[in-house]
Design a protein around this motif. Sequence first.
Motif, PDB file in Angstrom:
ATOM      1  N   UNK A  16     -11.228 -74.707   1.792  1.00 32.05           N
ATOM      2  CA  UNK A  16     -10.012 -74.349   1.868  1.00 32.05           C
ATOM      3  C   UNK A  16      -9.546 -72.808   1.352  1.00 32.05           C
ATOM      4  N   UNK A  17     -10.336 -72.546   0.060  1.00 38.21           N
ATOM      5  CA  UNK A  17      -9.869 -71.215  -0.666  1.00 38.21           C
ATOM      6  C   UNK A  17     -10.395 -69.978   0.255  1.00 38.21           C
ATOM      7  N   UNK A  18     -11.568 -70.150   1.113  1.00 36.57           N
ATOM      8  CA  UNK A  18     -12.169 -69.117   1.622  1.00 36.57           C
ATOM      9  C   UNK A  18     -11.433 -68.034   2.513  1.00 36.57           C
ATOM     10  N   UNK A  19     -10.576 -68.447   3.568  1.00 34.86           N
ATOM     11  CA  UNK A  19      -9.698 -67.687   4.233  1.00 34.86           C
ATOM     12  C   UNK A  19      -8.517 -66.947   3.121  1.00 34.86           C
ATOM     13  N   UNK A  20      -8.165 -67.506   2.225  1.00 37.11           N
ATOM     14  CA  UNK A  20      -7.216 -66.943   1.324  1.00 37.11           C
ATOM     15  C   UNK A  20      -8.087 -65.749   0.395  1.00 37.11           C
ATOM     16  N   UNK A  21      -9.149 -66.075   0.152  1.00 35.65           N
ATOM     17  CA  UNK A  21      -9.803 -64.854  -0.430  1.00 35.65           C
ATOM     18  C   UNK A  21     -10.333 -63.878   0.798  1.00 35.65           C
ATOM     19  N   UNK A  22     -10.703 -64.090   1.758  1.00 34.36           N
ATOM     20  CA  UNK A  22     -11.038 -63.132   2.728  1.00 34.36           C
ATOM     21  C   UNK A  22      -9.634 -62.266   3.250  1.00 34.36           C
ATOM     22  N   UNK A  23      -8.496 -62.882   3.044  1.00 38.40           N
ATOM     23  CA  UNK A  23      -7.275 -62.254   3.482  1.00 38.40           C
ATOM     24  C   UNK A  23      -7.010 -61.137   2.454  1.00 38.40           C
ATOM     25  N   UNK A  24      -7.114 -61.348   1.268  1.00 36.62           N
ATOM     26  CA  UNK A  24      -6.759 -60.121   0.251  1.00 36.62           C
ATOM     27  C   UNK A  24      -7.821 -59.329   0.369  1.00 36.62           C
ATOM     28  N   UNK A  25      -9.338 -59.762   0.548  1.00 37.16           N
ATOM     29  CA  UNK A  25     -10.284 -58.736   0.515  1.00 37.16           C
ATOM     30  C   UNK A  25     -10.051 -57.454   1.677  1.00 37.16           C
ATOM     31  N   UNK A  26      -9.820 -58.088   2.927  1.00 38.12           N
ATOM     32  CA  UNK A  26      -9.624 -57.488   4.175  1.00 38.12           C
ATOM     33  C   UNK A  26      -8.116 -56.573   4.235  1.00 38.12           C
ATOM     34  N   UNK A  27      -7.298 -56.797   3.258  1.00 38.98           N
ATOM     35  CA  UNK A  27      -5.966 -56.106   3.262  1.00 38.98           C
ATOM     36  C   UNK A  27      -5.067 -56.790   4.089  1.00 38.98           C
ATOM     37  N   UNK A  28      -5.476 -57.988   4.742  1.00 40.42           N
ATOM     38  CA  UNK A  28      -4.148 -58.781   5.609  1.00 40.42           C
ATOM     39  C   UNK A  28      -3.124 -59.297   4.777  1.00 40.42           C
ATOM     40  N   UNK A  29      -3.601 -59.753   3.426  1.00 39.72           N
ATOM     41  CA  UNK A  29      -2.452 -59.788   2.510  1.00 39.72           C
ATOM     42  C   UNK A  29      -2.609 -58.645   1.490  1.00 39.72           C
ATOM     43  N   UNK A  30      -1.713 -58.113   1.229  1.00 34.58           N
ATOM     44  CA  UNK A  30      -1.726 -56.996   0.177  1.00 34.58           C
ATOM     45  C   UNK A  30      -0.966 -57.058  -0.907  1.00 34.58           C
ATOM     46  N   UNK A  31      -1.467 -56.873  -2.224  1.00 31.45           N
ATOM     47  CA  UNK A  31      -0.790 -57.147  -3.358  1.00 31.45           C
ATOM     48  C   UNK A  31      -0.264 -55.503  -3.543  1.00 31.45           C
ATOM     49  N   UNK A  32       1.019 -55.254  -4.096  1.00 38.79           N
ATOM     50  CA  UNK A  32       1.671 -54.123  -4.614  1.00 38.79           C
ATOM     51  C   UNK A  32       2.335 -54.414  -6.228  1.00 38.79           C
ATOM     52  N   UNK A  33       2.080 -53.956  -6.965  1.00 38.53           N
ATOM     53  CA  UNK A  33       0.921 -52.828  -7.168  1.00 38.53           C
ATOM     54  C   UNK A  33      -0.572 -53.774  -6.796  1.00 38.53           C
ATOM     55  N   UNK A  34      -1.542 -52.850  -6.258  1.00 39.26           N
ATOM     56  CA  UNK A  34      -2.687 -53.559  -5.981  1.00 39.26           C
ATOM     57  C   UNK A  34      -3.556 -54.038  -6.967  1.00 39.26           C
ATOM     58  N   UNK A  35      -3.550 -53.724  -8.309  1.00 39.84           N
ATOM     59  CA  UNK A  35      -4.004 -54.145  -9.328  1.00 39.84           C
ATOM     60  C   UNK A  35      -3.945 -55.668  -9.604  1.00 39.84           C
ATOM     61  N   UNK A  36      -2.969 -56.100  -9.181  1.00 37.35           N
ATOM     62  CA  UNK A  36      -2.829 -57.429  -9.491  1.00 37.35           C
ATOM     63  C   UNK A  36      -3.801 -58.481  -8.610  1.00 37.35           C
ATOM     64  N   UNK A  37      -4.537 -57.783  -7.622  1.00 38.02           N
ATOM     65  CA  UNK A  37      -5.449 -58.902  -7.057  1.00 38.02           C
ATOM     66  C   UNK A  37      -6.487 -59.301  -7.976  1.00 38.02           C
ATOM     67  N   UNK A  38      -6.499 -58.837  -9.201  1.00 38.41           N
ATOM     68  CA  UNK A  38      -7.576 -59.232  -9.999  1.00 38.41           C
ATOM     69  C   UNK A  38      -7.379 -60.426 -10.562  1.00 38.41           C
ATOM     70  N   UNK A  39      -6.091 -60.629 -10.932  1.00 41.41           N
ATOM     71  CA  UNK A  39      -5.485 -62.109 -11.248  1.00 41.41           C
ATOM     72  C   UNK A  39      -5.612 -62.981  -9.991  1.00 41.41           C
ATOM     73  N   UNK A  40      -5.493 -62.506  -9.112  1.00 42.15           N
ATOM     74  CA  UNK A  40      -5.982 -63.492  -7.766  1.00 42.15           C
ATOM     75  C   UNK A  40      -7.276 -63.857  -7.663  1.00 42.15           C
ATOM     76  N   UNK A  41      -7.987 -62.888  -7.580  1.00 40.67           N
ATOM     77  CA  UNK A  41      -9.480 -63.279  -7.697  1.00 40.67           C
ATOM     78  C   UNK A  41     -10.116 -63.884  -8.510  1.00 40.67           C
ATOM     79  N   UNK A  42      -9.457 -63.696  -9.918  1.00 36.47           N
ATOM     80  CA  UNK A  42     -10.067 -64.449 -11.226  1.00 36.47           C
ATOM     81  C   UNK A  42      -9.906 -65.909 -10.698  1.00 36.47           C
ATOM     82  N   UNK A  43      -8.788 -66.321 -10.289  1.00 43.28           N
ATOM     83  CA  UNK A  43      -8.563 -67.608 -10.049  1.00 43.28           C
ATOM     84  C   UNK A  43      -9.358 -68.202  -8.688  1.00 43.28           C
ATOM     85  N   UNK A  44      -9.189 -67.516  -7.672  1.00 45.44           N
ATOM     86  CA  UNK A  44     -10.116 -67.928  -6.634  1.00 45.44           C
ATOM     87  C   UNK A  44     -11.504 -68.089  -6.779  1.00 45.44           C
TER      88      UNK A  44
END
Length: 551
Positions: free
Chosen positions: A368-396
């Motif tokens: 289930x988590x795979x599309x959520x990882x891919x979405x942020x990696x490809x920029x389909x879902x973007x974090x502003x500021x971008x640095x917060x994707x580290x927290x996201x990926x640390x969890x996923x």
Amino acid sequence: MKKELAKTYDPKDIEDRIYQKWLDKKYFHAEVDRSKKPFTIVIPPPNITGQLHMGHALDNTMQDILIRFKRMQGYNALWQPGTDHASIATEVKIIEQLKKEGIDKEELGREGFLERAWQWKDEYGGKIISQLKKMGSSCDWDRERFTMDEGCSKAVNEVFVKLYKEGYIYKGSRIINWCPVCHTSISDAEVEHEEQAGHFWHIKYPIVGSDEFVEIATTRPETMLGDTAVAVHPEDERYRHLVDKKVMLPLVNKEIPIIADSYVDKEFGTGVVKITPAHDPNDFEVGKRHNLPEINIMNDDATINELGGKYAGMDRYEARKQIVKDLDELGLLVKIEDHVHNVGTHDRCKTTVEPLIKQQWFVKMDELIKPAVEAVKTGEVQFVPERFDKIYFNWTDNIRDWCISRQLWWGHRIPAYYCDSCGEIIVEKEEPSRCPKCGSTHLRQDEDTLDTWFSSALWPFSTLGWPEKTKDLDYFYPTDVLVTGYDIIFFWVVRMVFSGYAHMGQKPFSKVLIHGLVRDAQGRKMSKSLGNGIDPLKVIDKYGADALRLT
């Protein structure tokens, strides 16, 4: 008729009058209009556990700026409001209130308790909405939702049954985080790790049939009552001759095997570790690999149970002291080392969490988590500021199966039914009248409720009418921006993203705007649970809403 102009500006009179005019004229209301481009924000639904604080004021001001700006640009702008039932936080507050009245939760019974919970919701949910209006929030109040309203509850049941039938939801015995004060399981996201001063107790385990012994070190000596093996690394020359032999488990006087497993770090400590599959997540996995028994020696209140022999009935820390004393008297305590280590505590009540093996409901997360990882990696879902994707990926990147059952009464009750006649488990959206396997009518519903975040994860589409294929859902989804603090990226953002792909086939929003947390004089975040929040209404009463919002 002349009217005397007031010498000083009184925001109370003017702001209330203007806001009421906005409401009366439906300036915040949005309907499907295909001639306009939609712009949608869903409000992070505040919990009904009290009043809003300055952190909420910041969060909602940022959303209001965005939605008003887009409205003025000509977008068909919807700001979807609502509140969250917050199962564990609300239940704790209600129990506290009942205690003051001399009422015990169990005496009141489930139905009586739920009546009180709905009363609480009516009182505090209403206060929170009043505060949001007082702040000038331009939400579409005609669309106000609650995570336990009829529509959201229908969505929850729909998702649970769908995921169960697809094999993503299962019931099984696994190590979970158990709070011995709240008497419920909690998810990994609800565990806060804090450094605490503790000890390493070094203990001798005698090898059966010889004068040798192995030395293990543990921070939780009370769990040795549930040991079912000791382990060494398969390539550790020091202990290779001992593999498949047995040690005598001190105090319990039971023989347990010495096993070889690559989980053991041969460079750390003595290179020998005790294996307690029922009380440690890593040991649980080792136990599965070696078919070891799982012996739970602890009650739900963190006292030692009947499997703990003479220590039965003692609190875990009381038992720890007695066990250390007894080991010392037997000459099996080698030494005690001071040791600072990370200890998991419940983010609500700050109690040290106990890892226990229990039957719970889980969501399998690896697929289930795979599309959520891919979405942020490809920029389909973007974090502003971008640095917060580290927290996201640390969890996923470190995702484990999500424990979704809670031993609580307030919340969405799990739609699983047990047949008392044949033991069949029936998972359906509506309560079945008879068992499909044996025809019996003796059915009972699972007592547990779902983790609060299970329903919150569906918020971007459940509020727009899903699972029905509504015009609102087709027009306003996916939403555009989510505005939230960084502290709930793993609680909520991750779960909304994977739920959007799992149930809607697309992202729930395009951008996640992350802001900081408003802190008190001690540097702690303002929260209802700490009681250190500043009431925005008091600031508004003195200085006006615009002064609060824009300074």
